[in-house]
Design an enzyme around this catalytic site. Structure first.
Site, PDB file in Angstrom:
ATOM      1  N   TYR A 125       0.880  -1.191   0.028  1.00 19.85           N
ATOM      2  CA  TYR A 125       0.240  -0.024  -0.059  1.00 19.85           C
ATOM      3  C   TYR A 125       1.025   1.259  -0.072  1.00 19.85           C
ATOM      4  O   TYR A 125       0.383   2.190  -0.802  1.00 19.85           O
ATOM      5  CB  TYR A 125      -0.908  -0.073   1.246  1.00 19.85           C
ATOM      6  N   GLU A 177      -8.092  -6.464   5.698  1.00 14.28           N
ATOM      7  CA  GLU A 177      -7.193  -7.822   5.074  1.00 14.28           C
ATOM      8  C   GLU A 177      -6.469  -8.577   6.157  1.00 14.28           C
ATOM      9  O   GLU A 177      -6.468  -9.801   6.196  1.00 14.28           O
ATOM     10  CB  GLU A 177      -6.344  -7.384   3.914  1.00 14.28           C
ATOM     11  N   SER A 222     -12.277 -20.412  -9.957  1.00 16.84           N
ATOM     12  CA  SER A 222     -13.235 -20.840  -8.822  1.00 16.84           C
ATOM     13  C   SER A 222     -13.019 -22.437  -8.631  1.00 16.84           C
ATOM     14  O   SER A 222     -12.500 -23.095  -9.536  1.00 16.84           O
ATOM     15  CB  SER A 222     -14.759 -20.755  -9.432  1.00 16.84           C
TER      16      SER A 222
END
Length: 402
Positions: free
Chosen positions: A94, A136, A208
């Protein structure tokens, strides 16, 4: 963040609406030049086709538009956070992103980027980063505390490969350490990391999970993406399709906010197009092994029978399941092969409406972007409450229907 700074953020909204993609394109170019190691974190395919810069531009604009009350974006942020943890994003990332985002604002906007605007955006970004880092960290800890759970990348061995159709292969993935694997909700995904020789980079992709959970392995089912028009072939899907039994890949813990609650007994309507079948099959198989099964309607669409995966699996379940109703739509099929639940053309929910309009039903949609939008709008036209409609997009967050 004070009122004056929020007003400065809002003052940049017109610029973001017209020049957001130019800003994010500059940002990614700048960041990768200074921190090339991040190319192994980001999907370079979406960098090449422009989807990632578009998604980020939309996200920055949405944040600016909701700067007075960013909490309204919490569901969007949860989805981003879930994706980030599957990529092993850390707080230090970040800081890097923030540095290059603020520098890009200054460089792209030019003289309009006053020191006050840059300060306001720095504070706004740091505020958002703090929210995301906290969110997170909670996900990481939840993953770590699960039986069989882990944080970061874990090596898995491909013990079995099954050709499900002319385009789709299933990969049965077992942890190299022989230990158990974490549970997941049907509909969730794992990130898979492979080395791509053409790029000389490790690349992550989300796939998935395509089966009900078991404790010793995962299954993913991958469509080999071919080059069409200006869209290049899928570099990771093609790399996976070249893998052999015994090869290894790296996996993250299961993640994702698109899933069906295994404990729920409410009716389920599963609407999928093409490879969007994968999370739906996980939901269907999970429902099959429940003691008290939910009434389920299965609706799938694909080009033709040769590209359809899992048709036999679904038919086998349907044969003995009074709780299941199925419909399959083929764009190309011989008239002689049509029957009550096998229909020529693209999905038309009007045909199925008597079966899908169920009290308290939850509707799940997965497929290409235009497919999702079409089925979502069809459900709304049938007076389905949008709060009961959920969708999974196999791209970097370009759809915002709810």
């Amino acid at each position: 963040m004070n009122t004056a700074q929020k007003e400065l953020i809002k003052a940049t909204i017109p610029i973001l609406r017209t020049g957001g993609e130019a800003l994010t394109a500059h940002f990614y170019d700048r960041m990768f030049r200074h921190s090339p190691e991040l190319k192994e974190v980001f999907n370079m395919g979406n960098q090449a086709n422009g989807k990632q810069k578009m998604a980020l531009a939309n996200a920055v604009l949405a944040y600016a538009e909701n700067i007075e009350n960013p909490e309204v974006l919490i569901n969007v942020l949860k989805g981003i956070g879930s994706k980030h943890t599957s990529l092993n994003i850390k707080p230090e990332h970040y800081k890097i992103v923030g540095t290059h985002l603020i520098a890009s604002i200054e460089e792209v906007i030019g003289h309009l980027a006053t020191s006050e605007i840059l300060e306001a955006w720095t504070i706004a970004y740091n505020q958002l980063a703090a929210i995301m880092i906290n969110l997170e960290e909670n996900i990481y800890q939840e993953n770590k505390q699960k039986s069989g759970g882990w944080i970061g990348w874990r090596k898995f061995i491909i013990k079995k490969i099954v050709e499900e159709s002319t385009e789709i292969k299933s990969f049965y993935l077992y942890p190299e350490d022989g230990k158990s694997v974490a549970d997941y909700n049907p509909g969730q995904f794992v990130s898979v990391q492979v080395y791509v020789p053409e790029l000389d980079l490790l690349q992550p992709r989300q796939y998935s999970l395509s089966s009900a959970h078991n404790s010793d392995h995962y299954r993913i089912s991958v469509k080999k993406e071919s080059s069409i028009n200006d869209n290049p072939a899928g570099i990771v899907s093609n790399t996976l399709h070249s893998k052999l039994e015994g090869d290894s890949v790296m996996l993250s813990s299961p993640a994702g906010i698109f899933f069906h609650n295994k404990e729920s007994n409410e009716p389920i309507v599963l609407i999928s197009g093409g490879i969007g079948i994968t999370p739906m099959l996980s939901i269907l198989e999970t429902n099959k092994i429940k003691v008290e099964k939910s009434k389920t309607v299965w609706i799938h669409s694909c080009r033709n029978q040769s590209v359809q995966a899992f048709n036999n699996d679904v038919e086998t379940i349907d044969k003995d399941a009074d709780w299941l109703r199925t419909f399959v739509f083929y764009e190309d099929i011989e008239e002689s092969e049509l029957r009550e639940n096998v229909i020529k053309g693209r999905i038309d929910l009007e045909i199925c409406k008597d079966s899908i309009l169920l009290d308290k039903a939850r509707y799940y949609i997965c497929g290409p972007e235009l497919f999702i939008k079409a089925q979502y709008n069809s459900l709304l036209n049938l007076n389905v409450d949008k709060e009961n409609i959920f969708y999974e997009e196999f791209s970097p967050g370009l759809i915002n229907l709810n």
